[in-house]
Design a protein around this motif. Structure first.
Motif: not given
Length: 152
Positions: A31-35, A40-44
């Motif tokens: 949620a925080l990486s999307r914001a 999302d975390l895995a694709p990031f």
């Protein structure tokens, strides 16, 4: 009478990995990486290194940012930007990194804050309900019999 040893034994440590703790951390981190970065975390973490880039056209509120692409930026793209002589990863004079983060915070920030608040509470309630019914005890016994260093 034998003398007691003055050396105290170290407390027993649990080296087991908590599956619910990992799941909770992933949900909040996603949620925080999307914001902040629009992903999302895995694709990031994986996009650009372990998986190919998956940029797609926007259909929502962020179309007016200038590039016509989603405002997602992966860790590989951040590294490319930081390395002197690296690629710009879609960031230029009209579409800067702070603008991208600001647009993502505007679009995904309230949901991320809500997720960061609600998720730990929900996991705590879920752990209590499962421990009272004995489910976690049986799951932990099963994991112990397999030899995996994990717990629920």
């Amino acid at each position: 009478m034998a003398r007691r040893s003055k050396r105290k034994s170290a407390p027993r440590r649990q080296n087991n990995l908590s599956l619910t703790g990992v799941a909770q951390t992933y949900i909040v981190g996603s949620a925080l990486s999307r914001a902040t970065f629009g992903m999302d975390l895995a694709p990031f973490l994986l996009e650009g290194w372990a998986t190919p880039h998956s940029k797609k056209q926007t259909t929502g509120s962020m179309v007016g940012m200038g590039s016509g692409w989603t405002q997602g930026i992966s860790l590989a793209e951040l590294v490319e930007i930081a390395v002197p002589g690296g690629q710009s990863a879609g960031i230029n004079a009209t579409n800067t990194l702070p603008k991208m983060i600001r647009a993502n915070m505007k679009a995904f920030g309230p949901a991320a804050i809500g997720t960061a608040i609600v998720t730990p509470i929900a996991f705590k309630m879920g752990r209590r309900l499962l421990s009272r019914s004995g489910v976690t005890r049986y799951a932990n016994k099963a994991f112990k019999m397999t030899g995996l260093p994990v717990r629920v």
